[in-house]
Design a protein around this motif. Structure first.
Motif, mmCIF file in Angstrom:
data_model
loop_
_atom_site.group_PDB
_atom_site.id
_atom_site.type_symbol
_atom_site.label_atom_id
_atom_site.label_comp_id
_atom_site.label_asym_id
_atom_site.label_seq_id
_atom_site.Cartn_x
_atom_site.Cartn_y
_atom_site.Cartn_z
ATOM 1 N N CYS A 71 0.850 -1.207 0.000
ATOM 2 C CA CYS A 71 0.000 0.000 0.000
ATOM 3 C C CYS A 71 0.876 1.243 0.000
ATOM 4 C CB CYS A 71 -0.924 0.024 1.228
ATOM 5 S SG CYS A 71 -0.080 -0.048 2.811
ATOM 6 N N GLY A 72 0.245 2.387 -0.147
ATOM 7 C CA GLY A 72 0.967 3.654 -0.092
ATOM 8 C C GLY A 72 1.681 3.835 1.241
ATOM 9 N N THR A 73 1.033 3.431 2.306
ATOM 10 C CA THR A 73 1.625 3.556 3.638
ATOM 11 C C THR A 73 2.929 2.770 3.726
ATOM 12 O OG1 THR A 73 -0.546 3.843 4.641
ATOM 13 C CG2 THR A 73 1.226 3.078 6.087
ATOM 14 N N HIS A 103 1.138 13.272 5.384
ATOM 15 C CA HIS A 103 0.234 12.198 5.816
ATOM 16 C C HIS A 103 0.880 11.460 6.995
ATOM 17 C CE1 HIS A 103 -1.890 8.298 5.476
ATOM 18 N NE2 HIS A 103 -2.830 8.956 4.824
ATOM 19 N N ALA A 105 1.370 8.471 7.421
ATOM 20 C CA ALA A 105 2.263 7.386 6.976
ATOM 21 C C ALA A 105 3.711 7.879 6.916
ATOM 22 C CB ALA A 105 1.829 6.861 5.611
ATOM 23 N N MET A 151 5.390 15.910 0.386
ATOM 24 C CA MET A 151 4.342 15.270 -0.415
ATOM 25 C C MET A 151 4.049 16.040 -1.697
ATOM 26 S SD MET A 151 1.260 16.295 2.189
ATOM 27 C CE MET A 151 0.374 14.776 1.975
ATOM 28 N N ALA A 153 0.873 16.079 -3.484
ATOM 29 C CA ALA A 153 -0.397 16.793 -3.261
ATOM 30 C C ALA A 153 -0.959 16.369 -1.912
ATOM 31 C CB ALA A 153 -1.400 16.480 -4.363
ATOM 32 N N ASP A 180 5.606 11.705 -1.361
ATOM 33 C CA ASP A 180 4.411 10.879 -1.226
ATOM 34 C C ASP A 180 3.440 11.379 -2.299
ATOM 35 O OD1 ASP A 180 1.848 10.025 -0.617
ATOM 36 O OD2 ASP A 180 2.096 10.218 1.557
ATOM 37 N N VAL A 182 0.799 9.632 -3.364
ATOM 38 C CA VAL A 182 -0.373 8.751 -3.311
ATOM 39 C C VAL A 182 -1.638 9.504 -3.724
ATOM 40 C CG1 VAL A 182 -1.747 7.211 -1.870
ATOM 41 C CG2 VAL A 182 0.719 7.338 -1.516
ATOM 42 N N GLY A 203 -0.155 4.446 -4.398
ATOM 43 C CA GLY A 203 -1.091 3.411 -3.945
ATOM 44 C C GLY A 203 -2.242 3.317 -4.930
HETATM 45 C C1 LIG Z 1 -4.178 7.519 1.067
HETATM 46 C C2 LIG Z 1 -2.851 8.150 1.329
HETATM 47 C C3 LIG Z 1 -1.798 7.414 1.909
HETATM 48 C C4 LIG Z 1 -1.973 6.002 2.388
HETATM 49 O O1 LIG Z 1 -2.093 5.111 1.306
HETATM 50 P P1 LIG Z 1 -2.695 3.640 1.556
HETATM 51 O O2 LIG Z 1 -2.521 2.979 0.234
HETATM 52 O O3 LIG Z 1 -4.125 3.844 1.932
HETATM 53 O O4 LIG Z 1 -1.896 3.021 2.634
HETATM 54 C C5 LIG Z 1 -0.584 8.038 2.080
HETATM 55 N N1 LIG Z 1 -0.399 9.313 1.708
HETATM 56 C C6 LIG Z 1 -1.370 10.045 1.142
HETATM 57 C C7 LIG Z 1 -1.095 11.456 0.743
HETATM 58 C C8 LIG Z 1 -2.633 9.484 0.934
HETATM 59 O O5 LIG Z 1 -3.610 10.231 0.391
#
Ligand SMILES: *Cc1c(COP(=O)(O)O)cnc(C)c1O
Length: 390
Positions: A71-73, A103, A105, A151, A153, A180, A182, A203
């Motif tokens: 996942c993105g996290t 975020h 994460a 990040m 956005a 980031d 994502v 993600g």
């Molecule tokens: C949704 C999101 C994440 C987390 O991604 P997942 O795939 O849900 O773990 C991280 N950073 C940003 C900016 C996000 O919008």
């Protein structure tokens, strides 16, 4: 939920039917383990490698620079922890520079690196729109910097950062730069060469792909340790049997996003602009959070003075509208999110946030219905919010 209108595409998106179709043979027809020597394994490996190639061509990088994660996290975790540890080993650097508006994460990983692993974090100050300038990074970066993370956005307020300019500053100092992306991936260009990034998190479920699959782009030569050890999959950076159908789904969703990017933008932007115009005009004590122009085209976010944001979301849901505050705000003793604080909102404003994000399924009729109902619902939430909301 026929009567319910989904306005929370920044939280997640439905899987596009073509993406689902591309994934489906890899659950039980081509089901081998990509690491196996035999032909079942070879077929599965071919699927993963073809997905990797598709993604690398969309990002303008080499296939071996793509690492599949869950996942993105996880991508954010690998980028920060993996690179911080490797940079300390290599150069002794112990400082992590990260935006105040990241975020969780990213921010919670940075905090753990400080509390458990002995790093130091400098939180880069955003402007009133939640953006980081290249000057801010240039003033903070030094040879003790292990990593910069800003990040692309912002998920909560939609603001887009000047990633390419920030990347140029990091490159000039030879410090790894992570973004980031994502939330950005659904609408913004992802060419890692123009963006000047060394690490980039993605993600799939934010752009009509499945939940449970992410990618970390890692530029060749970037110091990084694996954070999940075991087999040698993913260039030794992420042990574990690859999730074959989801890797295929990621690639299909990314390719579709590139193909449809312009149509998708043209679809959501005018609808989004109507929401901004109407809310700011009709709701007293309201403001737009995030940048008025440099923001994601499907994204609008607001703050309302003296309104309990959680209560507002509950009332909206009861009226048939699924929106968000953009942050995980707990009930009981609510605190405004870090992002609301970063952009300088006081508590009486920061607790009353609303995020409305549009997508492929949004229609003009949805927005008509929403705009007809929302001013009254905000008024109702304000009336129900206790006087001493401080
Ligand atoms: C949704 C999101 C994440 C987390 O991604 P997942 O795939 O849900 O773990 C991280 N950073 C940003 C900016 C996000 O919008």
């Amino acid at each position: 939920m026929i009567d319910h209108i989904y306005l929370d595409y920044a939280a997640t998106t439905p899987v596009h039917p073509r993406v689902l179709g591309a994934m489906s043979p890899y659950f039980n027809e081509t089901f081998g383990n990509p690491s196996s020597i035999h032909r079942y394994g070879q077929q599965a490996e071919a699927a993963v490698e073809s997905a990797r190639e598709t993604i690398s061509s969309e990002l303008n990088c080499l296939p071996q620079e793509i690492v599949f994660t869950s996942c993105g996290t996880e991508s954010d975790n690998l980028a920060l922890r993996g690179t911080a540890l490797a940079m300390r080993e290599k150069s002794g650097a112990t400082w992590i520079l990260a935006s105040q508006a990241e975020h969780h994460a990213v921010s919670k990983t940075a905090i753990q690196l400080a509390e458990v692993y002995g790093f130091q974090v400098e939180w880069l100050k955003t402007d009133k729109y939640g953006a980081i300038t290249q000057e801010t990074v240039a003033n903070a970066i030094c040879k003790d910097t292990a990593l910069v993370s800003v990040m692309y956005a912002n998920n909560e307020i939609g603001t887009v950062n000047p990633v390419s300019e920030i990347g140029a500053v990091c490159r000039a100092h030879n410090i790894p730069f992570h973004t980031d992306a994502v939330q950005a991936a659904a609408y913004l260009p992802l060419d890692v060469q123009t963006l000047n990034v060394d690490l980039m998190s993605l993600g799939a479920h934010k752009f009509y792909g499945p939940k449970g699959i992410g990618v970390l782009y890692v530029r060749t030569g970037t110091p990084i340790f694996p954070i999940q050890t075991g087999g040698g999959q993913e260039n030794g950076l992420r042990a574990g049997t690859q999730n074959v159908p989801y890797a295929v789904g990621f690639a299909a969703a990314l390719r579709l996003t590139k193909e449809e990017r312009v149509q998708r933008m043209d679809h959501v932007r005018p609808l989004r602009d109507r929401i901004v115009g109407t809310i700011l005009e009709e709701v007293p004590d309201s403001l737009l959070t995030g940048h008025p122009v440099d923001r994601l085209p499907n994204h609008c976010s607001f703050a309302f003075k003296d309104v309990d944001g959680n209560l507002l979301l509950t009332l909206l849901d009861a009226a048939g509208f699924a929106c968000s505050s953009g942050s995980a705000c707990k009930t009981g003793n609510p605190e405004p999110s870090e992002v609301m604080t970063a952009i300088g909102l006081s508590r009486d404003w920061g607790l009353g946030s609303l995020r409305v994000t549009l997508g492929a399924g949004t229609t003009p009729a949805h927005i008509d219905a929403f705009l007809k109902a929302v001013p009254g619902i905000i008024q109702q939430a304000r009336a129900l919010t206790p006087d001493k909301w401080e």
